[in-house]
Design an enzyme around this catalytic site. Structure first.
Site, PDB file in Angstrom:
ATOM      1  N   THR A  18       2.566   2.112  -0.546  1.00  0.00           N
ATOM      2  CA  THR A  18       1.597   3.043   0.025  1.00  0.00           C
ATOM      3  C   THR A  18       1.484   2.838   1.531  1.00  0.00           C
ATOM      4  O   THR A  18       1.476   3.793   2.313  1.00  0.00           O
ATOM      5  CB  THR A  18       0.205   2.835  -0.612  1.00  0.00           C
ATOM      6  OG1 THR A  18       0.378   2.679  -2.010  1.00  0.00           O
ATOM      7  CG2 THR A  18      -0.698   4.005  -0.350  1.00  0.00           C
ATOM      8  N   LYS A  82     -13.361  12.608  -6.530  1.00  0.00           N
ATOM      9  CA  LYS A  82     -14.243  11.449  -6.702  1.00  0.00           C
ATOM     10  C   LYS A  82     -15.495  11.646  -5.850  1.00  0.00           C
ATOM     11  O   LYS A  82     -15.390  11.917  -4.654  1.00  0.00           O
ATOM     12  CB  LYS A  82     -13.480  10.180  -6.273  1.00  0.00           C
ATOM     13  CG  LYS A  82     -14.354   8.950  -6.196  1.00  0.00           C
ATOM     14  CD  LYS A  82     -13.572   7.713  -5.776  1.00  0.00           C
ATOM     15  CE  LYS A  82     -14.520   6.556  -5.515  1.00  0.00           C
ATOM     16  NZ  LYS A  82     -13.843   5.361  -5.007  1.00  0.00           N
ATOM     17  N   PRO A 100     -23.080   6.752  -4.272  1.00  0.00           N
ATOM     18  CA  PRO A 100     -22.465   8.070  -4.080  1.00  0.00           C
ATOM     19  C   PRO A 100     -21.917   8.245  -2.671  1.00  0.00           C
ATOM     20  O   PRO A 100     -22.355   7.579  -1.735  1.00  0.00           O
ATOM     21  CB  PRO A 100     -23.658   9.015  -4.297  1.00  0.00           C
ATOM     22  CG  PRO A 100     -24.847   8.230  -3.819  1.00  0.00           C
ATOM     23  CD  PRO A 100     -24.526   6.762  -4.035  1.00  0.00           C
ATOM     24  N   VAL A 189      15.624  -6.959   3.005  1.00  0.00           N
ATOM     25  CA  VAL A 189      15.636  -7.794   4.219  1.00  0.00           C
ATOM     26  C   VAL A 189      15.826  -9.241   3.777  1.00  0.00           C
ATOM     27  O   VAL A 189      15.061  -9.756   2.953  1.00  0.00           O
ATOM     28  CB  VAL A 189      14.314  -7.627   5.002  1.00  0.00           C
ATOM     29  CG1 VAL A 189      14.247  -8.611   6.164  1.00  0.00           C
ATOM     30  CG2 VAL A 189      14.164  -6.195   5.505  1.00  0.00           C
TER      31      VAL A 189
HETATM   32  P1  FAD Z   1       3.461  -2.906  -1.876  1.00  0.00           P
HETATM   33  O1  FAD Z   1       3.037  -1.794  -2.737  1.00  0.00           O
HETATM   34  O2  FAD Z   1       3.624  -4.246  -2.521  1.00  0.00           O
HETATM   35  O3  FAD Z   1       4.842  -2.496  -1.221  1.00  0.00           O
HETATM   36  C1  FAD Z   1       5.691  -3.449  -0.611  1.00  0.00           C
HETATM   37  C2  FAD Z   1       7.004  -2.805  -0.218  1.00  0.00           C
HETATM   38  O4  FAD Z   1       7.752  -3.762   0.487  1.00  0.00           O
HETATM   39  C3  FAD Z   1       7.873  -2.329  -1.366  1.00  0.00           C
HETATM   40  O5  FAD Z   1       8.447  -1.086  -1.040  1.00  0.00           O
HETATM   41  C4  FAD Z   1       8.983  -3.361  -1.432  1.00  0.00           C
HETATM   42  O6  FAD Z   1      10.196  -2.836  -1.929  1.00  0.00           O
HETATM   43  C5  FAD Z   1       9.081  -3.745   0.026  1.00  0.00           C
HETATM   44  N1  FAD Z   1       9.673  -5.051   0.254  1.00  0.00           N
HETATM   45  C6  FAD Z   1       9.170  -6.267  -0.062  1.00  0.00           C
HETATM   46  N2  FAD Z   1      10.038  -7.244   0.286  1.00  0.00           N
HETATM   47  C7  FAD Z   1      11.109  -6.609   0.831  1.00  0.00           C
HETATM   48  C8  FAD Z   1      12.334  -7.058   1.374  1.00  0.00           C
HETATM   49  N3  FAD Z   1      12.674  -8.354   1.411  1.00  0.00           N
HETATM   50  N4  FAD Z   1      13.195  -6.141   1.853  1.00  0.00           N
HETATM   51  C9  FAD Z   1      12.890  -4.829   1.828  1.00  0.00           C
HETATM   52  N5  FAD Z   1      11.755  -4.351   1.322  1.00  0.00           N
HETATM   53  C10 FAD Z   1      10.870  -5.230   0.824  1.00  0.00           C
HETATM   54  N6  FAD Z   1      -6.417   0.294  -2.827  1.00  0.00           N
HETATM   55  C11 FAD Z   1      -7.288   1.317  -2.796  1.00  0.00           C
HETATM   56  O7  FAD Z   1      -7.481   1.908  -1.744  1.00  0.00           O
HETATM   57  N7  FAD Z   1      -7.938   1.700  -3.930  1.00  0.00           N
HETATM   58  C12 FAD Z   1      -7.803   1.057  -5.099  1.00  0.00           C
HETATM   59  O8  FAD Z   1      -8.401   1.458  -6.099  1.00  0.00           O
HETATM   60  C13 FAD Z   1      -6.945  -0.075  -5.134  1.00  0.00           C
HETATM   61  N8  FAD Z   1      -6.795  -0.818  -6.258  1.00  0.00           N
HETATM   62  C14 FAD Z   1      -6.033  -1.955  -6.209  1.00  0.00           C
HETATM   63  C15 FAD Z   1      -5.996  -2.813  -7.310  1.00  0.00           C
HETATM   64  C16 FAD Z   1      -5.256  -4.000  -7.254  1.00  0.00           C
HETATM   65  C17 FAD Z   1      -5.282  -4.934  -8.412  1.00  0.00           C
HETATM   66  C18 FAD Z   1      -4.477  -4.296  -6.119  1.00  0.00           C
HETATM   67  C19 FAD Z   1      -3.639  -5.533  -6.071  1.00  0.00           C
HETATM   68  C20 FAD Z   1      -4.502  -3.444  -5.053  1.00  0.00           C
HETATM   69  C21 FAD Z   1      -5.284  -2.298  -5.067  1.00  0.00           C
HETATM   70  N9  FAD Z   1      -5.378  -1.472  -3.966  1.00  0.00           N
HETATM   71  C22 FAD Z   1      -6.244  -0.416  -3.952  1.00  0.00           C
HETATM   72  C23 FAD Z   1      -4.579  -1.776  -2.796  1.00  0.00           C
HETATM   73  C24 FAD Z   1      -3.379  -0.908  -2.746  1.00  0.00           C
HETATM   74  O9  FAD Z   1      -2.646  -0.969  -3.940  1.00  0.00           O
HETATM   75  C25 FAD Z   1      -2.511  -1.429  -1.612  1.00  0.00           C
HETATM   76  O10 FAD Z   1      -3.299  -1.613  -0.467  1.00  0.00           O
HETATM   77  C26 FAD Z   1      -1.512  -0.421  -1.259  1.00  0.00           C
HETATM   78  O11 FAD Z   1      -0.817  -0.040  -2.391  1.00  0.00           O
HETATM   79  C27 FAD Z   1      -0.605  -0.956  -0.208  1.00  0.00           C
HETATM   80  O12 FAD Z   1       0.384  -1.746  -0.757  1.00  0.00           O
HETATM   81  P2  FAD Z   1       1.564  -2.145   0.199  1.00  0.00           P
HETATM   82  O13 FAD Z   1       2.302  -0.898   0.537  1.00  0.00           O
HETATM   83  O14 FAD Z   1       1.008  -2.962   1.283  1.00  0.00           O
HETATM   84  O15 FAD Z   1       2.477  -3.143  -0.657  1.00  0.00           O
END
Ligand code: FAD
Length: 498
Positions: A18, A82, A100, A189
């Site tokens: 995301t 929501k 709310p 990476v």
């Molecule tokens: P990730 O989704 O982990 O993506 C990481 C990316 O990095 C992936 O594409 C992966 O392929 C890439 N990557 C990793 N290592 C390498 C490498 N060596 N080489 C190349 N690529 C690599 N947020 C909200 O706003 N509302 C919610 O209701 C909510 N609920 C959540 C519930 C839980 C239990 C958790 C853990 C999180 C929640 N979040 C929520 C947070 C939200 O899911 C994250 O903030 C958001 O999805 C961002 O994730 P990210 O993109 O940082 O990481």
């Protein structure tokens, strides 16, 4: 800032969850036309977290910035509307209240509604806060309408956000980003080359190397660049927020989903329920010091409404944030930047804030110390103020279980302690300058959690109590009437399907 280097800037985003695709979509649209070249690297071998599903109203600003059409976005992501969050059993078992969106009540003869409502409530002359919030009542009644221009009616200012499938959201944003010239590179990476500015290039498993001027670490909990290469450090908040696991599973979609996230307190944490159009998201956030994964999974499954779809998945995390969100020429966003449990649905919002601040503070040639210091200070404050509201939920509880008694006994962080003291002395609530949550959000949570309160603000006495009670009753009638004009949430969702 100089114009020269901007035209040839190369931004490299590592990670396509995301956070990565939100950043790519924003940079592609806003910086691409000015000549910035944006590359996003993601690995097909490393899964995204993909459980972020509930959001808060400022996401509409982000979508406006990107020119995203709401209906197209909701169709693509299985999204629903929501209007707030219902907290069940948080103050004590059997209790419930709604936090709310939008405005609660209206000023009473120039006095803030909150102060007069607290006064009238203490005198037994007012109903619970939800009676004065159209969003809270509509959320519980399963009704929804986008704001309809209607004079002073609360219908004209409905505050809302979305639930959506985070995996589909990333794919949706990817299309936007690529349409704006962002180049996606699939690859893992495996090494980071350091340079004078911090990072010079990242190397992929296929042997290729990608150079950049600014690197955005969106690699999730791995924090490959900001921590792996630059050791930016970590500020640990697990004493205040000790939940460090979540077990998540989907269940079948509701026939008539409420426009509401549900958060139900459990023995050592809480369970979320997020209704999307194609499924319902469920998860149990818990503290591994107080409960094992098997027991947490059993509690999650026992609390489902409907049968699970797929196998429960455990996610592990530590609450806190990077000591430096920005180090050298690298900025971390998303889980690489920090994490707080999704109690108030703030993670995606913090990604958005990071992107917005970054867009305002892009360095010219290399990173400028003052910009970096400012960015880090602002993001640290944004995280800390949200943390305080989350801790308030835990600190103000009268639940019997050991996990909850420990939370109530722990002294709150300084900012929260001050807020609680001010509230206690007559219900005074102040919003810090650029704090995310406003006075009404704090009121909903403090009143909902039964925060200690002595007396009322003496300024309130300028109005006779019986006149205040009549005005408050009139506000309740206005909200009740507005509610009758709101169609069922299911109708709004059905329109998306057609
Ligand atoms: P990730 O989704 O982990 O993506 C990481 C990316 O990095 C992936 O594409 C992966 O392929 C890439 N990557 C990793 N290592 C390498 C490498 N060596 N080489 C190349 N690529 C690599 N947020 C909200 O706003 N509302 C919610 O209701 C909510 N609920 C959540 C519930 C839980 C239990 C958790 C853990 C999180 C929640 N979040 C929520 C947070 C939200 O899911 C994250 O903030 C958001 O999805 C961002 O994730 P990210 O993109 O940082 O990481």
């Amino acid at each position: 800032m100089t114009d020269g280097p901007t035209t040839s800037r190369r931004i490299v985003i590592v990670g396509g969850g995301t956070a990565g695709w939100m950043a790519a979509a924003a940079f592609g649209r806003l910086l691409g036309p000015a000549g910035t070249h944006v590359t996003l690297i993601e690995s097909d071998d490393i899964a995204t977290v993909g459980v972020g599903e509930a959001t808060i109203p400022p996401i509409q600003t982000f979508h406006a910035m990107l020119g995203i059409d709401e209906a197209a976005f909701l169709r693509a992501t299985g999204g629903s509307y929501k209007l707030g969050i219902r907290f069940e059993g948080w103050s004590r078992p059997g209790d419930s209240y709604v936090h709310p969106f939008g405005q609660v009540g209206t000023d009473i003869a120039g006095h803030p509604f909150a102060a007069q409502w607290l006064r009238a409530r203490q005198a037994g002359l007012a109903e619970p806060l939800e009676h004065y919030s159209l969003e809270a009542r509509a959320a519980t009644a399963g009704r929804f309408a986008r704001p309809i221009p209607n004079g002073d009616s609360p219908l004209s200012r409905v505050g809302y956000a979305y639930h959506f499938d985070a995996g589909r959201y990333a794919a949706f944003l990817r299309a936007h980003a690529e349409a704006n010239g962002v180049v996606r590179r699939e690859g893992t990476v495996v090494a980071v080359d350091r340079g004078p500015a911090g990072i010079a290039a990242v190397r992929l498993a296929d042997g290729s190397s990608i150079e950049g001027d600014l690197f955005v670490d969106c690699s999730g909990f791995r924090a490959l660049l900001i921590e792996g290469a630059l050791a930016a450090g970590w500020v640990d908040w697990s004493e205040q927020l000790p939940c460090d696991r979540a077990v998540a599973v989907a269940s079948a979609a509701d026939v008539a989903p409420l426009p509401l996230t549900r958060s139900t307190a459990k023995a050592a944490g809480w369970q979320w329920r997020i209704p999307l159009r194609h499924r319902t998201g469920n998860g149990h956030v818990f503290s591994s010091c107080h409960m094992g994964e098997d027991e947490a999974t059993a509690i999650l499954l026992a609390g489902l409404e409907g049968s699970p779809v797929g196998t429960p998945r455990v996610l592990r995390f530590t609450t806190g944030h990077r000591r430096h969100f920005w180090s050298g020429n690298c900025v971390a966003l998303g889980l690489a930047a920090g994490f707080m449990e999704p109690l108030e649905s703030t993670s995606i919002h913090l990604v958005q804030r990071g992107i917005q601040h970054l867009l305002q503070m892009l360095p010219g040639a290399g990173a400028d110390d003052a910009i970096v210091a400012r960015y880090n200070r602002i993001m640290t404050a944004e995280f800390a103020r949200i943390r305080d509201l989350l801790v308030a939920h835990y600190h103000l509880n009268a639940r019997p279980e050991p996990f909850w008694r420990e939370r109530a006994a722990l002294p709150p962080p300084a900012g929260l302690a001050e807020k609680l003291a001010l509230y206690r002395s007559g219900g005074r609530i102040f919003r810090e300058s650029d704090e995310l949550f406003n006075e009404q959000s704090w009121l909903a949570v403090l009143a909902g959690q039964s925060a200690p309160l002595d007396g009322h603000d003496p300024v309130c006495d300028a109005l006779p109590l019986d006149a205040v009670a009549r005005r408050i009753a009139a506000i309740e009638r206005v909200v009740a009437t507005a509610l009758t004009h709101m169609p069922p949430h299911a109708d709004a969702l059905a329109r998306l399907a057609s």
